[in-house]
Design an enzyme around this catalytic site. Structure first.
Site, PDB file in Angstrom:
ATOM      1  N   LYS A 212      -2.949   5.888  -0.144  1.00 23.84           N
ATOM      2  CA  LYS A 212      -3.428   6.754  -1.227  1.00 23.84           C
ATOM      3  C   LYS A 212      -4.831   7.286  -0.966  1.00 23.84           C
ATOM      4  O   LYS A 212      -5.254   8.249  -1.594  1.00 23.84           O
ATOM      5  CB  LYS A 212      -3.351   6.028  -2.566  1.00 23.84           C
ATOM      6  CG  LYS A 212      -1.908   5.802  -2.991  1.00 23.84           C
ATOM      7  CD  LYS A 212      -1.779   5.245  -4.392  1.00 23.84           C
ATOM      8  CE  LYS A 212      -0.319   5.091  -4.782  1.00 23.84           C
ATOM      9  NZ  LYS A 212       0.363   3.986  -4.052  1.00 23.84           N
TER      10      LYS A 212
HETATM   11  C1  LIG Z   1       1.772   3.925  -3.980  1.00 22.22           C
HETATM   12  C2  LIG Z   1       2.333   3.083  -2.880  1.00 22.22           C
HETATM   13  C3  LIG Z   1       3.637   3.274  -2.376  1.00 22.22           C
HETATM   14  C4  LIG Z   1       4.591   4.278  -2.985  1.00 22.22           C
HETATM   15  O1  LIG Z   1       4.225   5.596  -2.725  1.00 22.22           O
HETATM   16  P1  LIG Z   1       4.854   6.778  -3.585  1.00 22.22           P
HETATM   17  O2  LIG Z   1       4.177   8.008  -3.135  1.00 22.22           O
HETATM   18  O3  LIG Z   1       4.565   6.447  -5.028  1.00 22.22           O
HETATM   19  O4  LIG Z   1       6.317   6.780  -3.317  1.00 22.22           O
HETATM   20  C5  LIG Z   1       4.054   2.506  -1.305  1.00 22.22           C
HETATM   21  N1  LIG Z   1       3.248   1.572  -0.756  1.00 22.22           N
HETATM   22  C6  LIG Z   1       1.996   1.345  -1.222  1.00 22.22           C
HETATM   23  C7  LIG Z   1       1.171   0.295  -0.578  1.00 22.22           C
HETATM   24  C8  LIG Z   1       1.489   2.096  -2.291  1.00 22.22           C
HETATM   25  O5  LIG Z   1       0.247   1.861  -2.739  1.00 22.22           O
END
Ligand SMILES: *Cc1c(COP(=O)(O)O)cnc(C)c1O
Length: 451
Positions: free
Chosen positions: A124
């Protein structure tokens, strides 16, 4: 480029409007209204990279950072221009990415695309960082300021807070449920200081979300403050997530043809960004949507019916989503046609037991510890490889194993170290403002501090 709402193609906005509005007034998500063809660009960047990298790694003249930033710039020119001029794009990219993805080949058919080398050690960081710098640039050019309200149940708030730390003209107010986030998560939210304020709400995550929604609808607040959000559905977080798929294709000299990407998914933002890159011309054979038991999308791909339901807690908790918001974007891309979607997407559901087993097996096979989200991707990929239909799978590794130390230890018997960036937070002092879950309290606070 222009962006429209997934619920109404006549609701059209430029990039600036789309990122500050977050959600369209009709509740839809902003989505690119056209598909620029960049296949020439991707191909020529790959050729160029092959030449400058020579036959061996030590002959390489282009660093990972230069290559990643180059890709980010070239794609952004085509998506954000002419609204945002090239020098502004260059500044946004340079400020956003002092970290890169890391492509790690495991064997002939499998590699990892590690996306956890950013400041909060999760993928993210890519989206949050780009959004923060885009907002700062766009506010600066108009001499405006903004207050960002974020409700968090733990993890996502950390990436947003860190990305906006020290940005000019922007204050970030994070609402989190008191006593319901982990110790490390609370440290990530409450120790930054500067333009980041943490409100410790005496209530649940739902209370925090409700308060944020109420604040956005409150006339007296909107009359005096430029309130905005930085949710994961924000277009400004989606676009940059396409960059690392393209980076993977260009930097992996092992593979020329389209690869298969396995994406551990919850809200499906990450996977949707990959599908965008494919729409722009990236050679991709297939996307594997790997979920935990919250499997509404794999179920849709199997049965053709989208049935959202309340989420269930699992070991890969950042993917505990029962009604993935980005599904609206996927519907738009594939004309709401499950057969079209099936050509590019394949779903796999992975249980907690399989996740633990996957972490153990991965360590045994490759000597590398992976976090539970990446493990969901690994288990899904293995099933597909055993069928023998795909040649080359890239698993997106979404978090550093050290962030999920207990689970990793349970699976492998080895406790991964907490990454340095996060370890140093532990010594810092928590600063939060306790608050009752009432709009009046939030309103008074915001007006007092930011008007
Ligand atoms: C947010 C997250 C996901 C999922 O990603 P999306 O874009 O919501 O599908 C997977 N792994 C981790 C570690 C995350 O923080």
């Amino acid at each position: 480029m222009i962006f429209f709402s997934t619920r109404n193609r006549k609701e059209r906005r430029d990039f600036r409007e789309a990122i500050f509005m977050g959600l369209a007034p009709d509740g839809g998500l902003y989505h690119p209204a056209s598909k620029p063809n960049m296949s020439e660009l991707f191909f020529s960047l790959k050729e160029e990279f092959r030449k400058t990298s020579g036959d061996t790694l030590d002959k390489r003249t282009v660093s990972d950072m230069e290559l990643f930033r180059r890709i980010a710039r070239e794609v952004s020119y085509r998506i954000l221009g002419p609204e945002i001029d090239n020098p502004t794009v260059e500044r946004i990219v340079k400020k956003s990415f002092d970290f890169t993805p890391v492509h790690r080949r495991l064997d002939e058919r499998l590699s990892l695309l590690e996306l956890f080398h950013g400041p909060t050690c999760a993928f993210k960081d890519f989206g949050a960082s780009f959004l923060a710098n885009a907002m700062e640039e766009l506010l600066e050019s108009r001499n405006e300021s903004a207050v960002i309200l974020v409700a968090t149940s733990g993890d996502t708030g950390g990436a947003v807070a860190r990305a906006f730390l020290g940005k000019k003209r922007i204050d970030v107010v994070i609402l989190y449920p008191s006593g319901r986030v982990s110790y490390l998560q609370e440290k990530q939210l409450t120790t930054l200081g500067q333009n980041i304020t943490a409100l410790e709400i005496k209530g649940s995550f739902d209370d925090c979300q409700r308060l944020v929604k109420e604040a956005f609808l409150d006339d007296s607040l909107n009359a005096s403050l430029n309130l905005t959000s930085a949710n994961s559905i924000n277009l400004g977080r989606l676009i940059p997530q396409s960059f690392y798929y393209i980076y993977s294709y260009i930097s992996d000299t092992h593979s020329n043809e389209g690869v298969t990407f396995t994406v551990p998914s919850g809200n499906f933002g990450n996977l949707t960004a990959g599908v965008l890159a494919w729409e722009w011309g990236l050679p991709v054979e297939k996307f594997i949507a790997a979920t935990n038991v919250n499997d509404v999308v794999p179920q849709y791909l199997e049965e053709g019916l989208f049935k959202p339901r309340p989420s269930v807690e699992t070991l890969s908790n950042a993917m505990d989503v029962g009604n993935p918001s980005n599904f609206e974007r996927l519907r738009v891309i594939f004309d709401d046609n499950v057969d079209k979607m099936r050509v590019m997407l394949h779903g796999e559901r992975v249980t907690d037991e399989e996740t633990l087993e996957g972490m153990k097996e991965f360590y045994k096979n490759y000597g590398i510890l992976i976090d539970p989200h990446t493990a969901v991707g690994y288990v899904a990929s293995n099933r597909i490889l055993k069928l023998g239909k795909v040649r080359d799978i890239v698993i997106l590794s979404t978090a550093h194993p050290g962030k999920f130390g207990e689970t990793v230890e349970e699976a492998t018997g080895i406790r991964p170290e907490l990454p340095e960036n996060l370890g140093s937070l532990m010594e810092r002092e928590k600063k939060s403002i306790p608050m009752e879950p009432h709009l009046k309290d939030l309103r008074d606070f915001l007006l007092k501090h930011f008007r």
